[in-house]
Design a protein around this motif. Structure first.
Motif, PDB file in Angstrom:
ATOM      1  N   PRO A 112      59.685  43.358 166.213  1.00 17.77           N
ATOM      2  CA  PRO A 112      60.499  42.784 167.163  1.00 17.77           C
ATOM      3  C   PRO A 112      61.755  43.683 167.735  1.00 17.77           C
ATOM      4  O   PRO A 112      62.572  43.370 168.433  1.00 17.77           O
ATOM      5  N   THR A 113      62.033  44.898 167.050  1.00 16.83           N
ATOM      6  CA  THR A 113      63.114  45.811 167.486  1.00 16.83           C
ATOM      7  C   THR A 113      62.654  47.002 167.773  1.00 16.83           C
ATOM      8  O   THR A 113      61.189  47.370 167.651  1.00 16.83           O
ATOM      9  N   TRP A 114      63.484  48.180 168.077  1.00 16.67           N
ATOM     10  CA  TRP A 114      63.187  49.578 168.356  1.00 16.67           C
ATOM     11  C   TRP A 114      62.546  50.231 167.241  1.00 16.67           C
ATOM     12  O   TRP A 114      61.789  51.442 167.168  1.00 16.67           O
ATOM     13  N   ASP A 115      63.005  49.842 165.711  1.00  9.68           N
ATOM     14  CA  ASP A 115      62.628  50.533 164.687  1.00  9.68           C
ATOM     15  C   ASP A 115      61.251  49.843 164.045  1.00  9.68           C
ATOM     16  O   ASP A 115      61.241  48.538 163.878  1.00  9.68           O
ATOM     17  N   ALA A 116      60.031  50.361 163.834  1.00  7.51           N
ATOM     18  CA  ALA A 116      58.979  49.690 163.416  1.00  7.51           C
ATOM     19  C   ALA A 116      58.890  49.448 161.984  1.00  7.51           C
ATOM     20  O   ALA A 116      57.946  48.828 161.704  1.00  7.51           O
ATOM     21  N   PHE A 117      59.868  49.901 161.354  1.00  3.67           N
ATOM     22  CA  PHE A 117      60.026  49.548 160.073  1.00  3.67           C
ATOM     23  C   PHE A 117      60.916  48.072 160.012  1.00  3.67           C
ATOM     24  O   PHE A 117      60.629  47.733 158.865  1.00  3.67           O
TER      25      PHE A 117
END
Length: 174
Positions: A84-89
Motif C-alpha cells: 500500500p506504500t512506496w516501501d515494499a516491506f
C-alpha cells in the motif's frame, strides 16, 4: 549468485503504461531487460517476487490497470506481494516471504526509480539484505523538475555503491 538470491520486480503493472501523454523512459528497452531478467531467473530456478502496488485510483485491486504487466505474467508458485506504500516491506508480507525462501540477496528492477525502487532498496539495506540494482532495468517519468533520464542517472549514482551494487542487465547472472 546462488539460491539465496531472489529477483524482485517492483510495480511493473499495466497502469505504468497507460498514463495519457506520459511514457516511461526507454520503456521498450527497460521492459525487454526486465523480461530477460525474469527468463534468466526462471531458468536458474531463482525465486521471483513481484511487488504489486495496491491502492485507490489506477491501482485498485482487480482493475485492468492494477494487473501485473501481461509481458511478465507471474507463473504458478511465483510470489506476489501487494503493497500500500512506496516501501515494499512496510505493511506487507515481503519480509516473511523472503525469510521463508531463505533469501539474503536481492536483484531489483521495476518502476518507479525515485519512489518505490529507491524506498525499497534503502529499506532492504537497513534490514541487512545485499542488493543489486539493475541500472538499466528501472524507469520513471519526467516530473517537471528533472527529466526521466536525469532521475534514473541520479538514482543510479546515489544508490550505487552505497545501498546496492549497480549492474547492467547483461551482467546479471543467477
Amino acid at each position: 549468485m546462488g539460491n539465496s538470491t531472489a529477483l524482485l520486480i517492483i510495480d511493473v503493472q499495466e497502469a505504468m503504461f497507460s498514463y495519457p501523454g506520459q511514457k516511461l523512459y526507454d520503456e521498450e528497452g527497460v521492459m525487454e531487460r526486465i523480461v530477460s531478467l525474469q527468463q534468466k531467473a526462471r531458468i536458474a530456478g531463482t525465486p521471483i517476487v513481484y511487488i504489486q502496488h495496491t491502492e485507490d485510483e489506477e491501482y485498485t485491486k482487480g482493475t485492468p490497470s492494477w494487473q501485473i504487466s501481461h509481458r511478465i505474467t507471474p507463473q504458478k508458485g511465483e510470489v506476489i506481494v501487494e503493497k500500500p506504500t512506496w516501501d515494499a516491506f512496510h505493511r506487507t508480507e515481503l519480509q516473511d516471504e523472503l525469510q521463508k525462501l531463505g533469501i539474503t540477496n536481492l536483484v531489483i528492477c521495476g518502476m518507479q526509480s525515485e519512489f518505490c525502487l529507491d524506498t525499497t532498496i534503502r529499506r532492504a539495506y537497513s534490514m541487512g539484505y545485499k542488493s543489486v540494482l539493475v541500472q538499466d532495468a528501472h524507469s520513471t517519468f519526467d516530473n517537471g523538475v528533472l527529466s526521466s533520464s536525469e532521475i534514473i542517472k541520479h538514482h543510479n549514482a546515489v544508490i550505487g555503491g552505497r545501498f546496492a551494487q549497480l549492474r547492467a542487465e547483461s551482467e546479471v547472472q543467477f
